[in-house]
Design a protein around this motif. Structure first.
Motif, PDB file in Angstrom:
ATOM      1  N   GLY A  44       0.724  -1.250  -0.033  1.00  0.00           N
ATOM      2  CA  GLY A  44       0.054  -0.167   0.188  1.00  0.00           C
ATOM      3  C   GLY A  44       0.961   1.118   0.041  1.00  0.00           C
ATOM      4  N   GLU A  45       1.921   1.205   0.932  1.00  0.00           N
ATOM      5  CA  GLU A  45       2.797   2.519   0.766  1.00  0.00           C
ATOM      6  C   GLU A  45       3.780   2.561  -0.650  1.00  0.00           C
ATOM      7  OE1 GLU A  45       5.837   2.066   3.893  1.00  0.00           O
ATOM      8  OE2 GLU A  45       4.377   1.854   5.503  1.00  0.00           O
ATOM      9  N   GLU A  46       3.883   1.633  -1.149  1.00  0.00           N
ATOM     10  CA  GLU A  46       4.482   1.660  -2.477  1.00  0.00           C
ATOM     11  C   GLU A  46       3.568   2.206  -3.495  1.00  0.00           C
ATOM     12  OE1 GLU A  46       7.528   1.608  -5.024  1.00  0.00           O
ATOM     13  OE2 GLU A  46       7.899   1.198  -2.848  1.00  0.00           O
ATOM     14  N   PHE A  47       2.121   1.754  -3.571  1.00  0.00           N
ATOM     15  CA  PHE A  47       1.303   2.517  -4.406  1.00  0.00           C
ATOM     16  C   PHE A  47       0.939   3.863  -4.332  1.00  0.00           C
ATOM     17  CE2 PHE A  47      -0.772  -2.142  -4.928  1.00  0.00           C
ATOM     18  CZ  PHE A  47      -0.079  -2.397  -5.963  1.00  0.00           C
ATOM     19  N   ARG A  48       0.907   4.257  -2.928  1.00  0.00           N
ATOM     20  CA  ARG A  48       0.950   5.760  -2.685  1.00  0.00           C
ATOM     21  C   ARG A  48       2.035   6.391  -3.049  1.00  0.00           C
ATOM     22  NH1 ARG A  48      -1.716   3.445   1.423  1.00  0.00           N
ATOM     23  NH2 ARG A  48       0.181   3.203   2.982  1.00  0.00           N
ATOM     24  N   ARG A  49       3.298   5.740  -2.983  1.00  0.00           N
ATOM     25  CA  ARG A  49       4.352   6.637  -3.313  1.00  0.00           C
ATOM     26  C   ARG A  49       4.555   6.661  -4.964  1.00  0.00           C
ATOM     27  NH1 ARG A  49       7.879   4.929   0.295  1.00  0.00           N
ATOM     28  NH2 ARG A  49       7.622   2.889  -0.617  1.00  0.00           N
ATOM     29  N   TYR A  50       3.904   5.504  -5.510  1.00  0.00           N
ATOM     30  CA  TYR A  50       4.222   5.543  -7.197  1.00  0.00           C
ATOM     31  C   TYR A  50       2.932   6.508  -7.661  1.00  0.00           C
ATOM     32  CZ  TYR A  50       3.046   3.965 -11.872  1.00  0.00           C
ATOM     33  OH  TYR A  50       3.016   4.142 -13.318  1.00  0.00           O
ATOM     34  N   GLN A  51       1.811   6.622  -7.058  1.00  0.00           N
ATOM     35  CA  GLN A  51       0.645   7.625  -7.492  1.00  0.00           C
ATOM     36  C   GLN A  51       1.115   9.012  -7.282  1.00  0.00           C
ATOM     37  OE1 GLN A  51      -3.505   6.260  -7.778  1.00  0.00           O
ATOM     38  NE2 GLN A  51      -2.695   5.130  -5.968  1.00  0.00           N
ATOM     39  N   GLU A  52       1.868   9.377  -6.056  1.00  0.00           N
ATOM     40  CA  GLU A  52       2.473  10.551  -5.657  1.00  0.00           C
ATOM     41  C   GLU A  52       3.388  11.049  -6.674  1.00  0.00           C
ATOM     42  OE1 GLU A  52       3.896  10.622  -1.856  1.00  0.00           O
ATOM     43  OE2 GLU A  52       2.166  10.432  -0.909  1.00  0.00           O
ATOM     44  N   ASN A  54       3.789   9.487 -10.139  1.00  0.00           N
ATOM     45  CA  ASN A  54       3.377   9.390 -11.397  1.00  0.00           C
ATOM     46  C   ASN A  54       1.831   9.703 -11.511  1.00  0.00           C
ATOM     47  OD1 ASN A  54       5.822   8.145 -12.261  1.00  0.00           O
ATOM     48  ND2 ASN A  54       5.586   6.800 -10.742  1.00  0.00           N
ATOM     49  N   GLY A  55       1.026  10.219 -10.718  1.00  0.00           N
ATOM     50  CA  GLY A  55      -0.320  10.549 -10.643  1.00  0.00           C
ATOM     51  C   GLY A  55      -1.163   9.066 -10.539  1.00  0.00           C
ATOM     52  N   GLU A  56      -2.566   9.413 -10.473  1.00  0.00           N
ATOM     53  CA  GLU A  56      -3.452   8.249 -10.320  1.00  0.00           C
ATOM     54  C   GLU A  56      -3.448   7.137 -11.186  1.00  0.00           C
ATOM     55  OE1 GLU A  56      -5.977   8.078  -7.763  1.00  0.00           O
ATOM     56  OE2 GLU A  56      -4.792   9.645  -6.667  1.00  0.00           O
ATOM     57  N   PHE A  57      -3.802   5.791 -10.991  1.00  0.00           N
ATOM     58  CA  PHE A  57      -3.680   4.986 -11.952  1.00  0.00           C
ATOM     59  C   PHE A  57      -4.954   5.079 -12.686  1.00  0.00           C
ATOM     60  CE2 PHE A  57      -1.630   2.839  -8.247  1.00  0.00           C
ATOM     61  CZ  PHE A  57      -0.484   2.110  -9.028  1.00  0.00           C
ATOM     62  N   THR A  58      -4.905   4.814 -14.006  1.00  0.00           N
ATOM     63  CA  THR A  58      -5.742   4.979 -15.190  1.00  0.00           C
ATOM     64  C   THR A  58      -6.548   3.837 -14.789  1.00  0.00           C
ATOM     65  OG1 THR A  58      -4.691   3.908 -17.045  1.00  0.00           O
ATOM     66  CG2 THR A  58      -4.238   6.018 -16.494  1.00  0.00           C
TER      67      THR A  58
END
Length: 75
Positions: A44-52, A54-58
């Protein structure tokens, strides 16, 4: 073999009874549950960091991820 540390935890009596009914290795069962929760939190932390970064997942990215995890939707 990795080191271990003995700890004491308190659980509701009903949970302990259910654990003992489910497994002869309560310590191993709890170890696996804790490991799974830690992986979940780190992911979950990794997903949040990625979205911060690169933006929200499409919707397309989410659909592809669901397909890879759960397989194709029945037609």
């Amino acid at each position: 073999m990795p080191g271990t540390t003995r700890i004491t935890i308190s659980l509701p009596t009903e949970q302990v009874a259910e654990l003992r009914r489910l497994t002869d290795d309560v310590s191993g069962y709890i170890t696996e549950a804790v490991s799974r929760q830690i992986r979940h939190l780190l992911l979950g932390e990794e997903f949040r960091r990625y979205q911060e970064e690169n933006g929200e997942f499409t919707e397309e990215e989410l659909a592809e991820a669901r397909e890879r995890i759960f397989g194709a939707e029945p037609v």
